[in-house]
Design an enzyme around this catalytic site. Structure first.
Site, PDB file in Angstrom:
ATOM      1  N   GLU A   1       0.849  -1.198   0.000  1.00 26.70           N
ATOM      2  CA  GLU A   1       0.000   0.000   0.000  1.00 26.70           C
ATOM      3  C   GLU A   1       0.881   1.244   0.000  1.00 26.70           C
ATOM      4  OE1 GLU A   1      -2.462   1.468  -0.773  1.00 26.70           O
ATOM      5  OE2 GLU A   1      -4.000   1.686   0.764  1.00 26.70           O
ATOM      6  N   ASP A   2       0.415   2.307  -0.622  1.00 23.68           N
ATOM      7  CA  ASP A   2       1.177   3.542  -0.645  1.00 23.68           C
ATOM      8  C   ASP A   2       1.173   4.227   0.722  1.00 23.68           C
ATOM      9  OD1 ASP A   2      -1.537   4.129  -0.776  1.00 23.68           O
ATOM     10  OD2 ASP A   2      -1.408   5.400  -2.549  1.00 23.68           O
TER      11      ASP A   2
ATOM     12  N   ASP B   1      -3.768   5.716   6.444  1.00 22.35           N
ATOM     13  CA  ASP B   1      -4.264   6.953   7.040  1.00 22.35           C
ATOM     14  C   ASP B   1      -5.223   6.573   8.176  1.00 22.35           C
ATOM     15  OD1 ASP B   1      -5.003   9.588   7.434  1.00 22.35           O
ATOM     16  OD2 ASP B   1      -6.201   9.735   5.629  1.00 22.35           O
TER      17      ASP B   1
ATOM     18  N   PHE C   1      -1.446  16.201   3.580  1.00 23.15           N
ATOM     19  CA  PHE C   1      -1.874  15.500   2.376  1.00 23.15           C
ATOM     20  C   PHE C   1      -0.666  15.454   1.453  1.00 23.15           C
ATOM     21  CE2 PHE C   1      -3.845  14.550  -1.632  1.00 23.15           C
ATOM     22  CZ  PHE C   1      -4.727  13.548  -1.255  1.00 23.15           C
TER      23      PHE C   1
ATOM     24  N   ARG D   1       1.109  11.788  -9.691  1.00 19.99           N
ATOM     25  CA  ARG D   1       1.558  10.417  -9.378  1.00 19.99           C
ATOM     26  C   ARG D   1       2.975  10.160  -9.867  1.00 19.99           C
ATOM     27  NH1 ARG D   1      -2.795   7.256  -7.608  1.00 19.99           N
ATOM     28  NH2 ARG D   1      -4.818   7.697  -8.543  1.00 19.99           N
TER      29      ARG D   1
HETATM   30  P1  IMP Z   1      -7.230   4.963   4.796  1.00 18.30           P
HETATM   31  O1  IMP Z   1      -8.292   3.972   4.395  1.00 18.30           O
HETATM   32  O2  IMP Z   1      -7.821   6.151   5.477  1.00 18.30           O
HETATM   33  O3  IMP Z   1      -6.111   4.345   5.602  1.00 18.30           O
HETATM   34  O4  IMP Z   1      -6.645   5.604   3.502  1.00 18.30           O
HETATM   35  C1  IMP Z   1      -5.828   4.956   2.640  1.00 18.30           C
HETATM   36  C2  IMP Z   1      -6.022   5.488   1.241  1.00 18.30           C
HETATM   37  O5  IMP Z   1      -6.385   6.876   1.212  1.00 18.30           O
HETATM   38  C3  IMP Z   1      -4.728   5.382   0.503  1.00 18.30           C
HETATM   39  O6  IMP Z   1      -4.705   4.183  -0.219  1.00 18.30           O
HETATM   40  C4  IMP Z   1      -4.735   6.581  -0.398  1.00 18.30           C
HETATM   41  O7  IMP Z   1      -5.322   6.228  -1.627  1.00 18.30           O
HETATM   42  C5  IMP Z   1      -5.618   7.578   0.266  1.00 18.30           C
HETATM   43  N1  IMP Z   1      -4.824   8.601   0.957  1.00 18.30           N
HETATM   44  C6  IMP Z   1      -4.741   8.808   2.287  1.00 18.30           C
HETATM   45  N2  IMP Z   1      -3.944   9.848   2.571  1.00 18.30           N
HETATM   46  C7  IMP Z   1      -3.482  10.299   1.385  1.00 18.30           C
HETATM   47  C8  IMP Z   1      -2.584  11.368   1.017  1.00 18.30           C
HETATM   48  O8  IMP Z   1      -2.034  12.110   1.846  1.00 18.30           O
HETATM   49  N3  IMP Z   1      -2.354  11.527  -0.305  1.00 18.30           N
HETATM   50  C9  IMP Z   1      -2.906  10.731  -1.255  1.00 18.30           C
HETATM   51  N4  IMP Z   1      -3.753   9.726  -0.960  1.00 18.30           N
HETATM   52  C10 IMP Z   1      -4.039   9.515   0.355  1.00 18.30           C
HETATM   53 MG    MG Z   2      -4.596   3.938  -2.197  1.00 13.31          MG
END
Ligand code: IMP
Ligand code: MG
Length: 168
Positions: A93-94, A97, A146, A159
């Site tokens: 995963e990138d 959050d 962000f 990207r």
């Molecule tokens: P989570 O489900 O809240 O943990 O979010 C994970 C997903 O939200 C990641 O796979 C990203 O696609 C997106 N995301 C969360 N924070 C960022 C950010 O700072 N920049 C870009 N994408 C983000």
């Molecule tokens: Mg993602």
């Protein structure tokens, strides 16, 4: 935008993650499961630095809600083409959050009975968790910015940047 993690630092960290993961899975074959689209560059670099045999598959998830924030709802919009049953699987995963995405995917894949299931995230916004989730391998822990670049987007832009930038 301001640079948060320059390209060289990202590359150094990816190399060291690949070394650690290769050591931990020595003698095994690993299936890398990339979450589209954000992980595509990280996965490509990580895979090339691994010293054990790897296979690669991708899964696409959609989450609903505000653009720059995850809501609670996730679903699989493009599933894996490979069976994970009995395999050693690493979800790539990138960024983590709120934890909602990884928590959801982890449960869905675990139900398919892989031999082992681990996670790697290049970035971890640890202070933002809504659901508890511990990533096995983390590249960098970052504050609540962000971020874009190295696969991460803002409305599909940026990207292709080699470093990681914080959006102001
Ligand atoms: P989570 O489900 O809240 O943990 O979010 C994970 C997903 O939200 C990641 O796979 C990203 O696609 C997106 N995301 C969360 N924070 C960022 C950010 O700072 N920049 C870009 N994408 C983000
Ligand atoms: Mg993602």
């Amino acid at each position: 935008m301001r640079i948060l993690i320059p390209e060289e630092e990202v590359q150094r960290r990816v190399r060291s993650l690949a070394r650690k993961i290769s050591r931990d899975f020595a003698g095994k074959e690993l299936l890398l499961v990339g979450i589209l689209k954000g992980s595509f560059i990280f996965l490509a670099d990580l895979a090339r630095r691994m010293s054990i045999p790897v296979k690669v598959d991708f899964i696409r998830l959609a989450s609903y809600g505000a653009r720059t924030q995850s809501s609670g709802k996730v679903e699989i919009t493009k599933d894996l083409e490979t069976s994970v049953r009995g395999k050693d699987v690493l979800i790539v995963e990138d960024i983590i959050d709120t934890g909602v995405t990884l928590n959801y995917l982890f449960r869905r894949l675990r139900a398919r009975r892989p031999r082992s299931l681990r996670t790697v995230a290049l970035l971890d916004k640890r202070g933002r968790r809504k659901v508890p989730f511990q990533v096995d391998y983390v590249g960098f822990t970052i504050d609540n910015h962000f971020v874009v670049g190295y696969g991460l987007d803002c409305n599909e832009e940026y990207r292709n940047l080699s470093g990681i930038y914080a959006v102001k």
